[in-house]
Design an enzyme around this catalytic site. Structure first.
Site, PDB file in Angstrom:
ATOM      1  N   HIS A 250       0.833  -1.199   0.000  1.00 47.80           N
ATOM      2  CA  HIS A 250       0.000   0.000   0.000  1.00 47.80           C
ATOM      3  C   HIS A 250       0.868   1.250   0.000  1.00 47.80           C
ATOM      4  O   HIS A 250       2.047   1.212   0.356  1.00 47.80           O
ATOM      5  CB  HIS A 250      -0.937   0.027   1.217  1.00 47.80           C
ATOM      6  CG  HIS A 250      -0.225   0.132   2.530  1.00 47.80           C
ATOM      7  ND1 HIS A 250       0.436  -0.934   3.118  1.00 47.80           N
ATOM      8  CD2 HIS A 250      -0.042   1.177   3.377  1.00 47.80           C
ATOM      9  CE1 HIS A 250       0.970  -0.555   4.261  1.00 47.80           C
ATOM     10  NE2 HIS A 250       0.720   0.735   4.439  1.00 47.80           N
TER      11      HIS A 250
ATOM     12  N   HIS B   6       4.726   0.251   0.245  1.00 45.05           N
ATOM     13  CA  HIS B   6       5.484  -0.482   1.259  1.00 45.05           C
ATOM     14  C   HIS B   6       4.657  -1.620   1.835  1.00 45.05           C
ATOM     15  O   HIS B   6       3.437  -1.692   1.638  1.00 45.05           O
ATOM     16  CB  HIS B   6       5.998   0.444   2.360  1.00 45.05           C
ATOM     17  CG  HIS B   6       4.940   1.266   3.027  1.00 45.05           C
ATOM     18  ND1 HIS B   6       4.376   2.374   2.450  1.00 45.05           N
ATOM     19  CD2 HIS B   6       4.341   1.142   4.240  1.00 45.05           C
ATOM     20  CE1 HIS B   6       3.473   2.897   3.261  1.00 45.05           C
ATOM     21  NE2 HIS B   6       3.432   2.156   4.354  1.00 45.05           N
TER      22      HIS B   6
ATOM     23  N   ARG C 210       4.909   5.959  13.386  1.00 43.45           N
ATOM     24  CA  ARG C 210       4.826   6.605  12.073  1.00 43.45           C
ATOM     25  C   ARG C 210       4.378   8.055  12.212  1.00 43.45           C
ATOM     26  O   ARG C 210       3.410   8.349  12.924  1.00 43.45           O
ATOM     27  CB  ARG C 210       3.834   5.873  11.161  1.00 43.45           C
ATOM     28  CG  ARG C 210       3.866   6.368   9.718  1.00 43.45           C
ATOM     29  CD  ARG C 210       2.740   5.768   8.894  1.00 43.45           C
ATOM     30  NE  ARG C 210       1.479   6.511   9.057  1.00 43.45           N
ATOM     31  CZ  ARG C 210       0.314   6.139   8.523  1.00 43.45           C
ATOM     32  NH1 ARG C 210       0.247   5.020   7.828  1.00 43.45           N
ATOM     33  NH2 ARG C 210      -0.766   6.863   8.715  1.00 43.45           N
TER      34      ARG C 210
ATOM     35  N   ASP D 194       0.565   5.061   1.797  1.00 42.24           N
ATOM     36  CA  ASP D 194      -0.162   5.531   2.973  1.00 42.24           C
ATOM     37  C   ASP D 194      -1.304   6.473   2.613  1.00 42.24           C
ATOM     38  O   ASP D 194      -1.130   7.463   1.895  1.00 42.24           O
ATOM     39  CB  ASP D 194       0.790   6.244   3.939  1.00 42.24           C
ATOM     40  CG  ASP D 194       1.600   5.278   4.790  1.00 42.24           C
ATOM     41  OD1 ASP D 194       1.155   4.125   4.962  1.00 42.24           O
ATOM     42  OD2 ASP D 194       2.682   5.682   5.274  1.00 42.24           O
TER      43      ASP D 194
END
Length: 302
Positions: A95, A249, A264, A97
């Site tokens: 995906h 990622h 994150r 983000d």
């Protein structure tokens, strides 16, 4: 201060040594890091002394921050930090983000906190390399395609959710977001073209559900070619920075349920633009509480 940048693979990834990721880096160093990020798509720095506040300030050197997530709250006292904890689920789907909002983050930073004794690597793929590897007729067709992205597909969902994972999934989908994006995005700073798809892509406009799945599967196969991927094996006290506009990622679930925890923080991005100059559009959901509108150009280095 000597900044040493060494490629990790031919097409993506660089290791930065000579400095640590810190919140007080000078403007020249930040500019050099940003240039390295644009060239290599993902960079890794040591950050042995970086805490939550320091990570937020370090990420803020690259531009204005988003909050943690459109639906998932941040940590108490740290609204910009998304807790990436294996107990809440494993993101073992490719995906980019938060592509279900109209202006997804430009840059993502991951800080390692608890690392399993083995496994738990993060893969990052260059969608620019994926686009370049397409056969000419398929590349020309991809240039014309648009896709709908939504958060109703939870990339962290497992086949059999634990109660905590189910709670997280319910929060993740508590407000529905949908956005319309070009399948081929033009990078706002480099002009590179990349495949802008991934795990939140629901369908290709103008195609049936079955056709959409087949086309997405075909394009994703180019994204995930081994030659296009950085495979990073974590150590505690590191920061991985990747350009969310031109990468995907994947967190590998290969560590036998050992604890794995990262933090994150994302930098706000602009509205994607396709090959023909058309901008993405929001279909459902207001993400203004999460990220600035994205009507301006990408943030410049501080």
């Amino acid at each position: 201060m000597s900044l040493d940048i060494q490629k990790i693979t031919a097409l993506i990834g660089a290791r930065v040594t000579g400095i640590h990721a810190r919140p007080d880096l000078d403007a020249a160093t930040v500019a050099e890091l940003r240039a390295a990020l644009l060239e290599h798509k993902a960079i890794v720095l040591d950050a042995p002394d970086l805490d939550a506040e320091g990570q937020a300030r370090f990420a803020g050197l690259f531009g204005e921050l988003t909050t943690a997530h459109p639906t998932v709250p941040g940590l108490e006292g740290a609204p910009n930090i998304l807790d990436v904890d294996s107990e809440r689920g494993t993101a073992n789907v490719w995906h980019t983000d938060v592509t279900f909002v109209v202006n997804p983050p430009a840059i993502s930073t991951l800080r390692s906190i608890t690392i399993p004794a083995y496994g738990g690597e993060t893969l990052v793929a260059s969608t620019a390399a994926a686009y370049a590897s397409l056969p000419d007729p398929l590349r020309a067709w991809a240039d014309t395609l648009w896709a709908v992205h939504t958060n109703v597909y939870d990339y962290a969902r497992a086949e059999e959710d634990t109660p905590r994972q189910k709670e997280y999934r319910d929060v993740f989908q508590s407000t529905v977001f949908e956005s319309r994006h070009p399948v081929v995005r033009v990078h706002p700073e480099t002009g590179e073209k990349g495949l802008f798809i991934g795990g939140f892509t629901r369908r290709i406009e103008g195609l049936s559900e079955t056709e959409s799945r087949d086309v997405i599967r075909l394009l994703q196969a180019h994204v995930t070619k081994p030659e296009h991927i950085l495979r990073w094996s974590w150590q505690p006290g590191q920061v991985l920075v990747f350009d969310n506009r031109i990468t995907q990622h994947y967190a590998i679930d290969n560590y036998d349920q050992q604890p794995r925890k990262l933090a994150r923080i994302t930098v706000a991005g602009d509205v994607p633009v396709g090959v023909n100059g058309e901008r993405s559009q929001s279909i459902t959901g207001d993400a203004s509480h999460y990220t600035p509108s994205g009507d301006t150009a990408a943030p410049s280095a501080a």
